[in-house]
Motif scaffolding. Sequence first.
Motif, PDB file in Angstrom:
ATOM      1  N   PHE A 197       0.787  -1.127   0.053  1.00  0.00           N
ATOM      2  CA  PHE A 197       0.026   0.081  -0.046  1.00  0.00           C
ATOM      3  C   PHE A 197       0.887   1.306   0.171  1.00  0.00           C
ATOM      4  CE2 PHE A 197      -3.613  -2.587   1.022  1.00  0.00           C
ATOM      5  CZ  PHE A 197      -4.554  -2.102   0.267  1.00  0.00           C
ATOM      6  N   PRO A 198       1.764   1.606   0.981  1.00  0.00           N
ATOM      7  CA  PRO A 198       2.679   2.639   1.044  1.00  0.00           C
ATOM      8  C   PRO A 198       3.372   2.783  -0.517  1.00  0.00           C
ATOM      9  CG  PRO A 198       3.067   1.673   2.921  1.00  0.00           C
ATOM     10  CD  PRO A 198       2.215   0.674   2.115  1.00  0.00           C
ATOM     11  N   THR A 199       3.804   1.733  -1.055  1.00  0.00           N
ATOM     12  CA  THR A 199       4.546   1.803  -2.357  1.00  0.00           C
ATOM     13  C   THR A 199       3.626   2.252  -3.622  1.00  0.00           C
ATOM     14  OG1 THR A 199       6.122   0.109  -1.961  1.00  0.00           O
ATOM     15  CG2 THR A 199       5.420   0.356  -4.052  1.00  0.00           C
ATOM     16  N   MET A 200       2.172   1.843  -3.567  1.00  0.00           N
ATOM     17  CA  MET A 200       1.201   2.255  -4.719  1.00  0.00           C
ATOM     18  C   MET A 200       0.775   3.607  -4.140  1.00  0.00           C
ATOM     19  SD  MET A 200       1.883  -0.285  -6.726  1.00  0.00           S
ATOM     20  CE  MET A 200       2.379  -1.971  -6.733  1.00  0.00           C
ATOM     21  N   ILE A 201       0.647   3.971  -3.022  1.00  0.00           N
ATOM     22  CA  ILE A 201      -0.008   5.091  -2.767  1.00  0.00           C
ATOM     23  C   ILE A 201       1.049   6.293  -3.157  1.00  0.00           C
ATOM     24  CG2 ILE A 201      -0.925   6.578  -1.100  1.00  0.00           C
ATOM     25  CD1 ILE A 201      -2.111   4.123   0.461  1.00  0.00           C
ATOM     26  N   LEU A 202       2.200   6.201  -2.460  1.00  0.00           N
ATOM     27  CA  LEU A 202       3.196   7.095  -2.819  1.00  0.00           C
ATOM     28  C   LEU A 202       3.678   7.276  -4.165  1.00  0.00           C
ATOM     29  CD1 LEU A 202       5.104   7.402   0.631  1.00  0.00           C
ATOM     30  CD2 LEU A 202       3.505   8.645  -0.181  1.00  0.00           C
ATOM     31  N   GLY A 203       3.654   5.871  -4.799  1.00  0.00           N
ATOM     32  CA  GLY A 203       4.286   5.930  -6.266  1.00  0.00           C
ATOM     33  C   GLY A 203       3.290   6.599  -7.162  1.00  0.00           C
ATOM     34  N   LYS A 226       1.521 -11.888 -11.647  1.00  0.00           N
ATOM     35  CA  LYS A 226      -0.260 -11.818 -11.924  1.00  0.00           C
ATOM     36  C   LYS A 226      -1.240 -12.063 -11.177  1.00  0.00           C
ATOM     37  CE  LYS A 226       0.902 -12.402 -16.951  1.00  0.00           C
ATOM     38  NZ  LYS A 226       1.192 -13.305 -17.903  1.00  0.00           N
ATOM     39  N   GLY A 227      -2.104 -11.517 -10.541  1.00  0.00           N
ATOM     40  CA  GLY A 227      -3.015 -11.750  -9.744  1.00  0.00           C
ATOM     41  C   GLY A 227      -2.879 -11.492  -8.336  1.00  0.00           C
ATOM     42  N   GLU A 228      -1.476 -11.269  -7.824  1.00  0.00           N
ATOM     43  CA  GLU A 228      -1.325 -10.931  -6.299  1.00  0.00           C
ATOM     44  C   GLU A 228      -2.117  -9.705  -5.964  1.00  0.00           C
ATOM     45  OE1 GLU A 228       0.223 -13.147  -4.206  1.00  0.00           O
ATOM     46  OE2 GLU A 228      -0.189 -14.496  -5.946  1.00  0.00           O
ATOM     47  N   LEU A 229      -1.547  -8.600  -6.645  1.00  0.00           N
ATOM     48  CA  LEU A 229      -2.540  -7.410  -6.192  1.00  0.00           C
ATOM     49  C   LEU A 229      -3.808  -7.285  -6.163  1.00  0.00           C
ATOM     50  CD1 LEU A 229      -0.341  -4.505  -8.407  1.00  0.00           C
ATOM     51  CD2 LEU A 229      -0.280  -5.303  -6.087  1.00  0.00           C
ATOM     52  N   GLU A 230      -4.251  -8.246  -7.039  1.00  0.00           N
ATOM     53  CA  GLU A 230      -6.075  -8.713  -7.018  1.00  0.00           C
ATOM     54  C   GLU A 230      -6.421  -9.239  -5.527  1.00  0.00           C
ATOM     55  OE1 GLU A 230      -4.843  -7.706 -11.137  1.00  0.00           O
ATOM     56  OE2 GLU A 230      -3.795  -8.868  -9.664  1.00  0.00           O
ATOM     57  N   LYS A 231      -5.619 -10.177  -5.198  1.00  0.00           N
ATOM     58  CA  LYS A 231      -5.577 -10.863  -3.829  1.00  0.00           C
ATOM     59  C   LYS A 231      -5.676  -9.876  -2.797  1.00  0.00           C
ATOM     60  CE  LYS A 231      -3.519 -15.377  -5.266  1.00  0.00           C
ATOM     61  NZ  LYS A 231      -2.409 -16.189  -4.896  1.00  0.00           N
ATOM     62  N   ILE A 232      -4.795  -8.684  -2.804  1.00  0.00           N
ATOM     63  CA  ILE A 232      -4.775  -7.822  -1.550  1.00  0.00           C
ATOM     64  C   ILE A 232      -6.057  -7.186  -1.724  1.00  0.00           C
ATOM     65  CG2 ILE A 232      -3.603  -5.785  -0.946  1.00  0.00           C
ATOM     66  CD1 ILE A 232      -0.895  -7.092  -1.886  1.00  0.00           C
ATOM     67  N   ARG A 233      -6.510  -6.745  -2.981  1.00  0.00           N
ATOM     68  CA  ARG A 233      -7.450  -5.703  -3.229  1.00  0.00           C
ATOM     69  C   ARG A 233      -8.925  -6.420  -2.566  1.00  0.00           C
ATOM     70  NH1 ARG A 233      -9.311  -5.095  -9.175  1.00  0.00           N
ATOM     71  NH2 ARG A 233      -9.602  -7.364  -8.838  1.00  0.00           N
ATOM     72  N   ASP A 234      -8.795  -7.838  -2.807  1.00  0.00           N
ATOM     73  CA  ASP A 234      -9.942  -8.713  -2.409  1.00  0.00           C
ATOM     74  C   ASP A 234     -10.060  -8.854  -1.163  1.00  0.00           C
ATOM     75  OD1 ASP A 234     -10.685  -8.893  -5.397  1.00  0.00           O
ATOM     76  OD2 ASP A 234      -9.787 -10.854  -5.469  1.00  0.00           O
ATOM     77  N   GLN A 235      -9.133  -8.502  -0.145  1.00  0.00           N
ATOM     78  CA  GLN A 235      -9.122  -8.483   1.191  1.00  0.00           C
ATOM     79  C   GLN A 235     -10.149  -7.450   1.799  1.00  0.00           C
ATOM     80  OE1 GLN A 235      -5.416  -8.769   3.051  1.00  0.00           O
ATOM     81  NE2 GLN A 235      -4.626 -10.308   1.682  1.00  0.00           N
ATOM     82  N   MET A 289      -9.558  -3.996   2.773  1.00  0.00           N
ATOM     83  CA  MET A 289      -8.884  -3.636   3.680  1.00  0.00           C
ATOM     84  C   MET A 289      -9.666  -2.298   3.940  1.00  0.00           C
ATOM     85  SD  MET A 289      -4.976  -4.887   3.328  1.00  0.00           S
ATOM     86  CE  MET A 289      -4.564  -4.745   5.083  1.00  0.00           C
ATOM     87  N   LYS A 290     -10.074  -2.258   5.310  1.00  0.00           N
ATOM     88  CA  LYS A 290     -11.011  -1.056   5.675  1.00  0.00           C
ATOM     89  C   LYS A 290      -9.955   0.281   5.587  1.00  0.00           C
ATOM     90  CE  LYS A 290     -13.611   0.966   9.566  1.00  0.00           C
ATOM     91  NZ  LYS A 290     -14.028   0.877  10.734  1.00  0.00           N
ATOM     92  N   GLY A 291     -10.678   1.032   4.659  1.00  0.00           N
ATOM     93  CA  GLY A 291     -10.144   2.440   4.813  1.00  0.00           C
ATOM     94  C   GLY A 291      -9.212   2.657   3.586  1.00  0.00           C
ATOM     95  N   MET A 292      -8.652   1.557   2.981  1.00  0.00           N
ATOM     96  CA  MET A 292      -7.793   1.531   1.987  1.00  0.00           C
ATOM     97  C   MET A 292      -8.179   1.769   0.424  1.00  0.00           C
ATOM     98  SD  MET A 292      -5.180   1.698   3.912  1.00  0.00           S
ATOM     99  CE  MET A 292      -3.720   1.271   2.866  1.00  0.00           C
ATOM    100  N   PRO A 293      -7.293   2.374  -0.336  1.00  0.00           N
ATOM    101  CA  PRO A 293      -7.779   2.436  -1.730  1.00  0.00           C
ATOM    102  C   PRO A 293      -7.471   1.210  -2.582  1.00  0.00           C
ATOM    103  CG  PRO A 293      -5.731   3.477  -1.545  1.00  0.00           C
ATOM    104  CD  PRO A 293      -6.174   3.125  -0.061  1.00  0.00           C
ATOM    105  N   ASP A 294      -8.368   1.192  -3.671  1.00  0.00           N
ATOM    106  CA  ASP A 294      -7.963   0.069  -4.368  1.00  0.00           C
ATOM    107  C   ASP A 294      -6.675  -0.187  -5.212  1.00  0.00           C
ATOM    108  OD1 ASP A 294      -7.874  -1.631  -6.851  1.00  0.00           O
ATOM    109  OD2 ASP A 294     -10.202  -1.684  -7.139  1.00  0.00           O
ATOM    110  N   ILE A 295      -5.923  -1.086  -4.686  1.00  0.00           N
ATOM    111  CA  ILE A 295      -4.270  -1.297  -4.953  1.00  0.00           C
ATOM    112  C   ILE A 295      -4.152  -1.375  -6.241  1.00  0.00           C
ATOM    113  CG2 ILE A 295      -4.242  -3.488  -4.393  1.00  0.00           C
ATOM    114  CD1 ILE A 295      -1.552  -2.518  -3.203  1.00  0.00           C
ATOM    115  N   VAL A 296      -5.161  -2.148  -7.217  1.00  0.00           N
ATOM    116  CA  VAL A 296      -4.835  -2.430  -8.480  1.00  0.00           C
ATOM    117  C   VAL A 296      -5.221  -0.954  -9.371  1.00  0.00           C
ATOM    118  CG1 VAL A 296      -5.711  -3.676 -10.593  1.00  0.00           C
ATOM    119  CG2 VAL A 296      -5.692  -4.967  -8.433  1.00  0.00           C
TER     120      VAL A 296
END
Length: 120
Positions: free
Chosen positions: A17-23, A47-56, A58-65
Amino acid sequence: MAQVAITVNGSQPSNAFPTMILGSAAAACGHDVTLFFTPGGSPLMVKGELEKIRDQHMKGMPDIVELYDGLCNLGGKILVCELSLTAKDLKAQDMRKEVQIVGATSFVSSLSDNTITLCF
């Protein structure tokens, strides 16, 4: 504008999350952004790993994909250390399409004097 280099050392959501948000924020501000995934972080680019995180959901977090796609659409470079392939038993063809496999020397030599560097 500055060059922003983010080194990713882990594959947990707390690294992603910090990587994608700040990037994506840096890219949206017009900076040149490079993400470098070490062997520890490289599973995130399969492939598919970011989608696994998104599918969790996580409260208050943006869509990582969406963050990743936005970063790529704004010209962000996605580099994965070549050592990841053997150290983590990964295959280049299993990586997201934007990924470039490079050595650490290539990453370091691409950095300029005005680079902002972050690590997660």
